[in-house]
Enzyme design. Structure first.
Site, PDB file in Angstrom:
ATOM      1  N   CYS A  74       0.989  43.703 -40.312  1.00 41.60           N
ATOM      2  CA  CYS A  74       1.412  43.026 -41.548  1.00 41.60           C
ATOM      3  C   CYS A  74       0.272  42.860 -42.548  1.00 41.60           C
ATOM      4  CB  CYS A  74       2.082  41.693 -41.244  1.00 41.60           C
ATOM      5  SG  CYS A  74       1.098  40.516 -40.309  1.00 41.60           S
ATOM      6  N   ASP A 278       7.236  40.480 -48.624  1.00 34.11           N
ATOM      7  CA  ASP A 278       7.118  40.282 -47.180  1.00 34.11           C
ATOM      8  C   ASP A 278       7.128  41.636 -46.468  1.00 34.11           C
ATOM      9  OD1 ASP A 278       7.272  39.482 -44.550  1.00 34.11           O
ATOM     10  OD2 ASP A 278       8.949  38.105 -44.845  1.00 34.11           O
ATOM     11  N   HIS A 280       7.399  42.090 -43.258  1.00 32.61           N
ATOM     12  CA  HIS A 280       7.983  41.965 -41.922  1.00 32.61           C
ATOM     13  C   HIS A 280       9.408  42.499 -41.848  1.00 32.61           C
ATOM     14  CE1 HIS A 280       4.722  38.931 -42.063  1.00 32.61           C
ATOM     15  NE2 HIS A 280       4.483  39.416 -40.852  1.00 32.61           N
TER      16      HIS A 280
END
Length: 393
Positions: A74, A278, A280
């Protein structure tokens, strides 16, 4: 559902919370919007940022390594996003907008290809992970903001098309003379390998004080990355005002950091909430393409971005800025100087003309992880062992 196991197919964009109906301005990387009258413009701006997420089924890193970065990549993806924004500004301009199924300039395709998940792409997950080995990080190990900044700086040397000058400021100090020297230098700007080991100390890959003879070299566009720690376990609330002001600067590239369990790429704020992309989400790797167009829809976030309170932010971050010209850099310096006049706001870093005598040259400390100084800096800025947790698969 755990964020690490989300896939592109399981996402339901309607589940994402829209912007609040508020009279407070929305700031996105130096641009000011009203959510009441410019919501479409806000979403178009967000969708035009390159969005790099977990991928699966890409060629094995190093030939025998991982074929997915789910659960560990990430911060690497956030590093890609902040650096991709620098390349977009460099080659397309801040006002460029991506439109779905519309042919884009060739330079857009070249920027995107630089981040594809293959070993010969300059800023690919493969290159970042393998360059990180030289920084003491095994492939598949989690990075903090400082480490990814150092790795991107080293990779940028090989990007002759962009010809960027990348400076990673250390010890919470930005030295203007060092940056001007770097941006005027045509010498390699990362690593001391270009010089004998017994030569004078080097700053950003060239000898300290070296200006070069004759006329000054043209200014190379600057990417300035500033790793910071804004508190111990939590962000000191006194930094909130200056952090938000960074997103208001036209030179802003955003912030990489996050909160326990995840790293995010922060691109702006509204009120007391940070706006972020994001990483993820696990998507299939895009097949390598040597020509335009690259299938690009999965590289753009086409739903409202995430938001989180500034108070939830982990204190270990890296702030980024892009200065195309020397005038841009001078303007940035003036804005930073004015920040000290904000009532109740605490400066996040110091801006000085010359290197303070008590500080070593910042880039010398990062040439080798055998250096105790480099290890100290990594422990200080990269809090993965304590403040971040690797997502379980």
């Amino acid at each position: 559902m755990d964020a690490a196991t989300l896939t592109y197919d399981t996402l339901r964009f309607a589940e994402f919370e829209d912007f609040p109906e508020t009279s407070e301005p929305v700031w996105i990387l130096g641009r000011k919007y009203s959510v009441l009258t410019e919501k479409d413009e806000i979403l178009a701006d967000v969708a035009s940022r390159l969005w790099f997420t977990y991928r699966k089924n890409f060629p094995a890193i190093g030939g025998t390594g991982p074929t997915s970065d789910t659960g560990w990549g990430c911060m690497l993806r956030c590093g890609q996003m902040i650096f991709a924004q620098a390349l977009v500004c460099r080659h397309l301009g801040r006002d460029w907008r991506w439109t779905q199924r519309k042919r884009q300039p060739d330079s857009y395709c070249s920027v995107l290809q630089a981040f594809l998940d293959r070993k010969d792409s300059c800023y690919s997950i493969h290159q970042i992970a393998q360059m990180g080995v030289g920084e003491g990080k095994s492939i598949g190990q989690w990075y903090g903001p400082n480490t990814v900044a150092q790795v991107l700086k080293k990779l940028a040397v090989f990007d002759t098309w962009s010809a960027l000058a990348v400076h990673v400021a250390m010890d919470n100090t930005v030295v203007m003379a060092d940056i001007r020297r770097l941006c005027r230098s045509s010498l390699p700007c990362a690593g001391a390998e270009a010089f004998p080991a017994d030569s004078e100390r080097h700053c950003n890959g060239f000898p300290a004080g070296a200006e070069g003879g004759g006329r000054a070299a043209p200014w190379r566009p600057l990417v300035l990355l500033i790793p910071l720690r804004l508190g111990l376990a939590d962000v000191n609330a006194a930094y909130a005002g200056t952090l938000k002001h960074c997103f208001r600067m036209p030179q802003s590239l955003g912030v990489i950091g996050g909160k326990p369990n995840s790293a995010h790429y922060f691109i702006g704020y509204v009120g007391e909430e940070l706006i972020y992309l994001d990483p993820h989400t696990t998507q299939p790797a895009v097949a390598a393409a040597d020509r335009c167009p690259v299938p690009d829809e999965s590289f753009h976030c086409q739903h409202p971005p995430g938001r989180m309170s500034i108070a939830e932010l982990d204190p270990s971050i890296a702030v980024g800025f892009f200065c195309e010209t020397e005038d841009d850099f001078n303007d940035w310096c003036q804005q930073v100087s004015k920040l000290s006049l904000l009532g109740g706001a605490l400066p996040m870093f110091e801006l000085v003309e010359q290197q303070p005598s008590h500080l070593a040259c910042p880039d010398v400390l990062n040439l080798s992880l055998d250096s105790s100084d480099a290890e100290r800096l990594e422990r200080f800025f990269d809090s993965e062992d304590e403040d971040f947790e690797i997502l379980s698969l």
